[in-house]
Design an enzyme around this catalytic site. Structure first.
Site, PDB file in Angstrom:
ATOM      1  N   HIS A 144      38.131  41.651 -49.623  1.00 50.25           N
ATOM      2  CA  HIS A 144      39.033  41.513 -50.778  1.00 50.25           C
ATOM      3  C   HIS A 144      38.316  40.661 -51.829  1.00 50.25           C
ATOM      4  CE1 HIS A 144      39.713  37.555 -49.112  1.00 50.25           C
ATOM      5  NE2 HIS A 144      40.184  38.067 -47.991  1.00 50.25           N
ATOM      6  N   MET A 169      34.186  39.388 -41.625  1.00 50.58           N
ATOM      7  CA  MET A 169      34.633  40.290 -40.565  1.00 50.58           C
ATOM      8  C   MET A 169      35.162  41.581 -41.207  1.00 50.58           C
ATOM      9  SD  MET A 169      36.009  37.990 -37.461  1.00 50.58           S
ATOM     10  CE  MET A 169      37.639  37.677 -38.097  1.00 50.58           C
ATOM     11  N   HIS A 203      36.240  37.630 -50.827  1.00 52.71           N
ATOM     12  CA  HIS A 203      34.870  37.892 -50.358  1.00 52.71           C
ATOM     13  C   HIS A 203      33.954  38.192 -51.541  1.00 52.71           C
ATOM     14  CE1 HIS A 203      37.272  39.158 -46.697  1.00 52.71           C
ATOM     15  NE2 HIS A 203      36.434  38.276 -46.181  1.00 52.71           N
TER      16      HIS A 203
END
Ligand code: PAF
Length: 305
Positions: free
Chosen positions: A57, A53, A60
């Site tokens: 950071h 979404m 991810h």
């Protein structure tokens, strides 16, 4: 006429597609371009999808890195899915920064970013067809956020159908989401492998989350209660479930900024609370409100006696 060569394949900056038609086309082009290199191996290009979404950071990036190991074409989706928010204020304040996300992804192995607008995925408003998450979907996160997992599974199904990946990657921090997506893939015979990547933590133990940016300095310190609580649970695990819960609860006491929403020990195969006399692999899961921010975390343990 030959297709234009997408920047993404040789450029560190991922190519952005905003429609389902475009993302499919870009994947096809990228797969074709990679095909020559794969001919010797006698296989087609593999595609991996990292659904996000945004507000990216290092957690991810760990998913993207693993995706690049697994696949020849890496797609990262960035879509704040309204269907999984039961609180409009939470949806409103969810951070959105596509340019910042693209900067973070640059040079990290993502070939294509799929960033549709809400109308692209929900052209008729909320879908009348939904994937329902069943009993486990109404527990824990689902109890605090009714309908959340139906929204997650519905959008993940749509993303899988839009991108057609060979593998789809999730972080272990969202353990209930991982469990439910894996069940959906199995229950609905979706031709995709679910790959789970370990939780990435700050050096002091706080699990990375897009929501951490809402914490002020005091709350950031208080948020460490979650990882301390999990450590306490782990150290008590050879003394059985009661000891685990007691250790975790006492680690959470005395921190006024933290309100624990749920704390449970679940079975890895069912995601339901384990029986009192259970021994074996289990997972401690916790959610807490730290100030106004809701955080979750979990740890695998082995319950012994
Ligand atoms: O974990 C998330 O960020 C979301 O739930 C997901 C899987 C991208 C679906 O919107």
């Amino acid at each position: 006429m030959t297709d234009p060569v997408p920047d993404a394949l040789d450029s560190p900056v991922p190519l952005v597609a905003t429609t389902v038609t475009d993302v499919r086309r870009e994947i096809e082009i990228a797969a074709r371009l990679r095909r020559d290199g794969l001919a010797a191996e006698g296989r087609r290009a593999r595609v991996a999808l990292v659904p996000t979404m945004g507000a990216l950071h290092d957690g991810h990036l760990a998913l993207v890195e693993r995706a690049a190991e697994l696949a020849d074409v890496v797609v990262v989706s960035i879509f704040v899915n309204p269907l999984q928010f039961n609180d409009p204020a939470d949806l409103e304040r969810y951070p959105r920064d596509l340019e910042g996300d693209l900067r973070i992804l640059t040079g990290r192995g993502a070939d294509i970013v799929f960033a549709p607008e809400v109308d692209e995925l929900y052209p008729r408003g909320e879908t009348s067809t939904r994937v329902t998450a069943g009993r486990v979907g109404s527990l824990f996160e689902g109890r605090s956020r009714p309908g959340h997992f139906d929204g997650v599974l519905t959008v993940v199904a749509k993303l899988i159908n839009s991108v057609g990946p060979d593998s789809i990657l999730f972080g272990e921090k969202d353990a209930q989401q991982v469990f439910l997506v894996s069940r959906m893939v199995e229950d609905l015979n979706m031709p995709v492998a679910v790959e789970v990547v370990d939780t990435v933590r700050d050096p002091d133990g706080l699990a990375l989350s897009s929501r951490n940016r809402f914490l002020d300095a005091k709350e950031r310190r208080a948020a460490l209660t979650l990882s301390h609580l999990l450590e306490a649970a782990e150290s008590a695990s050879d003394r059985g479930i009661d000891a685990v819960l007691a250790a975790a609860q006492s680690a959470a006491m005395g921190e006024p900024l933290v309100a624990v929403d749920y704390l449970a020990v679940v079975h890895p195969d069912t995601f339901l609370p384990v029986d009192d006399d259970y021994t074996g692999k289990a997972r401690v899961i916790v959610a807490a409100r730290v100030g106004d921010t809701r955080l979750i975390d979990n740890a695998a343990i082995y319950l012994g006696r």
